[in-house]
Design an enzyme around this catalytic site. Structure first.
Site, PDB file in Angstrom:
ATOM      1  N   HIS A  21      -0.729   0.627  10.150  1.00  0.00           N
ATOM      2  CA  HIS A  21      -2.217   0.973   9.394  1.00  0.00           C
ATOM      3  C   HIS A  21      -3.127   1.561  10.626  1.00  0.00           C
ATOM      4  O   HIS A  21      -4.400   1.217  10.235  1.00  0.00           O
ATOM      5  CB  HIS A  21      -2.710  -0.028   8.652  1.00  0.00           C
ATOM      6  CG  HIS A  21      -1.814  -0.748   7.526  1.00  0.00           C
ATOM      7  ND1 HIS A  21      -1.032  -1.817   8.103  1.00  0.00           N
ATOM      8  CD2 HIS A  21      -1.547  -0.247   6.301  1.00  0.00           C
ATOM      9  CE1 HIS A  21      -0.377  -2.102   6.994  1.00  0.00           C
ATOM     10  NE2 HIS A  21      -0.556  -1.304   5.829  1.00  0.00           N
ATOM     11  N   GLY A  35       0.761  -1.150  -0.014  1.00  0.00           N
ATOM     12  CA  GLY A  35      -0.088   0.025  -0.045  1.00  0.00           C
ATOM     13  C   GLY A  35       0.885   1.114   0.053  1.00  0.00           C
ATOM     14  O   GLY A  35       2.021   1.217   0.244  1.00  0.00           O
ATOM     15  N   GLY A  82      -9.889   2.125   8.843  1.00  0.00           N
ATOM     16  CA  GLY A  82     -10.777   2.888   8.285  1.00  0.00           C
ATOM     17  C   GLY A  82     -11.244   3.161   6.755  1.00  0.00           C
ATOM     18  O   GLY A  82     -11.758   4.311   6.629  1.00  0.00           O
ATOM     19  N   ASP A  83     -10.783   2.230   6.075  1.00  0.00           N
ATOM     20  CA  ASP A  83     -10.981   2.464   4.666  1.00  0.00           C
ATOM     21  C   ASP A  83     -11.931   1.560   3.904  1.00  0.00           C
ATOM     22  O   ASP A  83     -12.034   1.426   2.683  1.00  0.00           O
ATOM     23  CB  ASP A  83      -9.535   2.265   3.945  1.00  0.00           C
ATOM     24  CG  ASP A  83      -9.198   0.892   3.908  1.00  0.00           C
ATOM     25  OD1 ASP A  83      -9.272   0.258   4.604  1.00  0.00           O
ATOM     26  OD2 ASP A  83      -8.186   0.786   2.824  1.00  0.00           O
TER      27      ASP A  83
END
Length: 584
Positions: free
Chosen positions: A222, A55, A415-416
């Site tokens: 993350h 990512g 949170g995504d």
């Protein structure tokens, strides 16, 4: 309070712009913006190629480690989401030399493992020789809590990149590079801490934050929780606590290096998670080196301090220790030799030689990726109008539920999830509304799978793409094919086939607190009864039941208190089924 202020708020534009800047700083590199691949312009066909990726949001990892002496290419996903297998396949087949084989070195996250695994399988089918090493160096979450997932990969991974990249450049074989990467990975331990969560541009504010006087020990890159949340201690006490997690042989949950030997030699990497000032990093380094000497009689052979792997602008740092081992198949080469090996990258802050090749304009190997597989028509037909109506209803439901799914993911993930599901749903909805749906159901499902993978990325994109690709193959199994119309039984059989396909790529099963807890009851119920509405109810019940389950896979594994929050992915799947079922 977590700051939500950014100079660039669109996450997709941000990633594209950032990777486009890499060749500006390092003219020996090129970038494929569409596939988010950074690669060397010149490929050395008689050497093993090393690639990595993951990512975005962890820069300088991985893009800034591309260059002679470390990586040949890096593949970036969206922020905190793994790249898709199609991106990775493009890198494997058209951006690096493959004469001597390709080694993938990636971090232990589900999405990375799935997508790089799927990409390598496709590359192998195309005749490429590919090996993969997955690095898990984090001790912030011990053996018991990490369970099936294993240790997370964090900043210690860049030591593997540096060492194996140098080995490949100096002529090691593919097998030697793979074995070396595994040896280095086994001897690295890392742990981090942070004073705050970070905010992903374009997402809703993080609702769960640390108190002003708290610090998270072992926080992941993350926003994942670590081992504990404590009152912010003085720096010496904090460093003592972190080093004990790394080196205490009596901590059976974390003693990944076993007993320490007096003759052991070490490498220290102190990593800035993005938001700590250089002044404070200097003080932290001084304290870490002092504590290593006084408490463990360790004087590192090499010390690297700087920004190696970030969590956006994370207000924290991590400590990585590499125990130096002899290389059994290369007695004339050491870890230190390879760490000191010259390179041409902008990310590694150790000794480096820069001889930019500004004259090269293109690769000296084929720039054509393996052509997308032609999808052979099955001869089946289906009710396109009903299909579009039902699927569109499910997608609209997912889009409407984005805020709720995101709220759940703020607690148990990064949170995504809501925005990722919404992005995938909008892409498929656009595909359906633009009247691009093929007449053949096998071709249609395959193209939807490709659309989902490209739009979603990350773990979710890989899972749904694998499922939908399996669905297409399940339809193709229908006999006889020519002229046959697909009805409820055929759809159900194909869905069961798709679930089996998914199970071959993930250990997730009902009860593991994943989206399988919604998938399985829906497919099982509709296959047995044909009642789509009842199956949708069972799917939502399955999703809601995850609120009381212990996480065994995914980032929720690392969260100490799930607060009776259901798995966001399972809720997203069940929400789709609820909308889908309303058309029956």
């Amino acid at each position: 309070m977590v700051s939500t202020k950014h100079f660039v708020h669109d996450p997709d534009k941000l990633v594209a712009s950032a990777i486009s800047a890499i060749p500006i700083a390092n003219p020996s590199l090129a970038v494929d913006v569409e596939n988010k691949i950074i690669y060397r312009k010149v490929a050395e066909s008689e050497k093993v190629s090393v690639i990595s990726g993951g990512g975005a949001g962890h820069e300088p990892s991985f893009a800034s480690y591309v260059g002679k002496g470390i990586l040949n290419a890096a593949v970036s996903g969206s922020i905190f989401a793994s790249p898709s297998s199609s991106q990775i396949l493009t890198a494997l087949t058209s951006k690096v030399a493959s004469n001597k084989g390709i080694l993938q070195v990636i971090m232990n996250y589900t999405g990375d493992a799935l997508n790089f695994g799927l990409g390598s399988e496709k590359a192998k089918a195309a005749g490429k020789q590919v090996e993969t090493v997955i690095v898990g160096d984090d001790v912030g979450v011990g053996r018991q809590k990490s369970g099936k997932v294993g240790r997370r990969g964090i900043a210690g991974t860049v030591l593997v990149h540096k060492i194996v990249g140098a080995a490949a450049d100096s002529g090691f074989t593919l097998k030697q590079c793979r074995d070396l990467a595994q040896l280095v990975a086994r001897n690295i331990v890392s742990v981090g801490c942070s004073l705050s969560h970070v905010h992903v541009p374009g997402s809703e504010p993080v609702t769960e934050t640390l108190e002003e006087d708290q610090i998270e020990i072992g926080m992941g890159i993350h926003n994942e929780q670590g081992s504990e949340r404590v009152k912010t201690p003085d720096l010496p006490l904090l460093v003592e606590k972190l080093l004990k997690q790394l080196l205490d042989p009596n901590d059976k949950d974390r003693a990944f290096l076993g007993q320490l030997r007096p003759e052991d030699e070490w490498v220290l990497l102190l990593n800035n998670l993005g938001g700590v000032s250089p002044l404070e990093m200097g003080a932290i380094l001084n304290e870490v080196v002092s504590a290593l000497g006084s408490n463990y009689s360790i004087k590192p052979k090499r010390v690297y301090s700087g920004t190696f792997m970030t969590s956006l602008n994370g207000l924290g740092f991590s400590i990585s220790l590499l125990r130096i081992e002899a290389i059994p198949f290369k007695s004339d080469t050491s870890f230190i030799d390879l760490l000191d090996y010259p390179h041409e990258t902008i990310g590694w802050t150790g000794p480096q030689a820069r001889f930019w090749d500004t004259t090269s304009t293109q690769n000296n190997f084929s720039t054509e990726a393996v052509a997308a597989e032609r999808i052979e028509a099955s001869g089946l037909n289906f009710n396109k109008t009903a299909f579009k109506e039902s699927v569109s209803a499910g997608l609209q439901a997912v889009i409407s539920a984005e805020a709720q799914i995101t709220k759940y993911d703020d607690v148990v993930g990064d949170g995504d999830c809501g925005t990722t599901f919404k992005r995938g749903a909008e892409a498929v909805l656009s595909f359906l509304q633009d009247d691009r749906l093929p007449d053949d159901p096998v071709v249609a499902m395959t193209e939807i799978a490709n659309t989902v993978e490209k739009a979603m990325g990350g773990t979710s994109g890989a899972i749904f793409s694998i499922f939908l690709t399996g669905f297409a193959e399940g339809l193709r199994e229908i006999q006889p094919g020519a002229g046959k119309s697909v009805g409820m039984k055929e759809w159900c059989d194909a869905a069961s086939y798709a679930l089996k396909t998914l199970y071959s790529y993930t250990p997730a099963r009902p009860g593991d607190r994943t989206l399988v807890d919604a998938f399985h009851p829906f497919i099982d119920t509709v296959s047995q009864t044909g009642d789509v509405q009842d199956a949708a109810k069972k799917a939502m019940q399955g999703a809601e039941s995850t609120a009381t389950m212990a996480a065994k896979l995914g980032r929720s594994t690392y969260v100490r208190d799930l607060e009776n929050t259901p798995d966001p992915g399972a809720v997203g799947v069940a929400t789709f089924f609820e909308g889908f079922a309303k058309t029956f």
